[in-house]
Write a protein that holds these residues in place. Structure first.
Motif, mmCIF file in Angstrom:
data_model
loop_
_atom_site.group_PDB
_atom_site.id
_atom_site.type_symbol
_atom_site.label_atom_id
_atom_site.label_comp_id
_atom_site.label_asym_id
_atom_site.label_seq_id
_atom_site.Cartn_x
_atom_site.Cartn_y
_atom_site.Cartn_z
ATOM 1 N N ARG A 161 -6.793 -1.086 6.128
ATOM 2 C CA ARG A 161 -7.561 -1.644 4.917
ATOM 3 C C ARG A 161 -6.805 -3.216 4.690
ATOM 4 O O ARG A 161 -7.595 -3.842 4.162
ATOM 5 N N ASP B 70 0.991 -1.180 0.079
ATOM 6 C CA ASP B 70 -0.005 0.029 0.125
ATOM 7 C C ASP B 70 0.847 1.129 -0.039
ATOM 8 O O ASP B 70 2.148 1.248 0.254
ATOM 9 N N GLU C 233 -3.892 3.653 8.495
ATOM 10 C CA GLU C 233 -5.107 3.351 7.660
ATOM 11 C C GLU C 233 -4.623 2.139 6.462
ATOM 12 O O GLU C 233 -5.511 1.325 6.240
#
Length: 119
Positions: free
Chosen positions: A75, A61, A71
């Motif tokens: 996710r 990510d 975050e």
């Protein structure tokens, strides 16, 4: 601001698999061998049921700030839970680790290459 790359690993254990689910996972095991492990945006699942009921998802990510890693981790956990739940696989004891590659130490070879480009 530069983009940061995050590697997130979500680990856990399969729980209460039916005989059919166990057989299904064993049949697909070559696709999920640890030797094929990679960090990918969609997540890469590895497991070895013959040894134990554990699994690992590897996610890649990115974010703009250091705190974006939280975050990214959320996710990744949601994606792992969704993948398992959608297939009806029970799981327990999920835990995650995340690494910001911009903060990772360079290997000896990387340091040597960086030194050569500076001279």
């Amino acid at each position: 601001m530069s983009t940061r790359t995050f590697r997130v690993t979500v680990r856990g254990f399969f729980d209460d698999l039916t005989a059919e689910q166990h057989a299904e996972l064993l049949a697909a095991a070559p696709e999920h061998d640890v030797l094929r492990a990679a960090f990918t945006a969609e997540g890469n699942l590895t497991y070895e049921l013959a040894a134990r009921n554990s699994f690992a998802f590897r996610f890649l990510d990115s974010g703009e700030a250091e705190e974006d890693i939280l975050e990214a981790t959320a996710r990744a956990e949601l994606a792992a839970e969704t993948w398992l739940t959608d297939r009806g696989y029970g799981f327990k004891r999920l835990r995650s680790t995340a690494e910001d590659l911009s903060q990772a130490a360079l290997s000896k070879r990387q340091r040597q290459a960086a030194a050569r480009t500076r001279t």
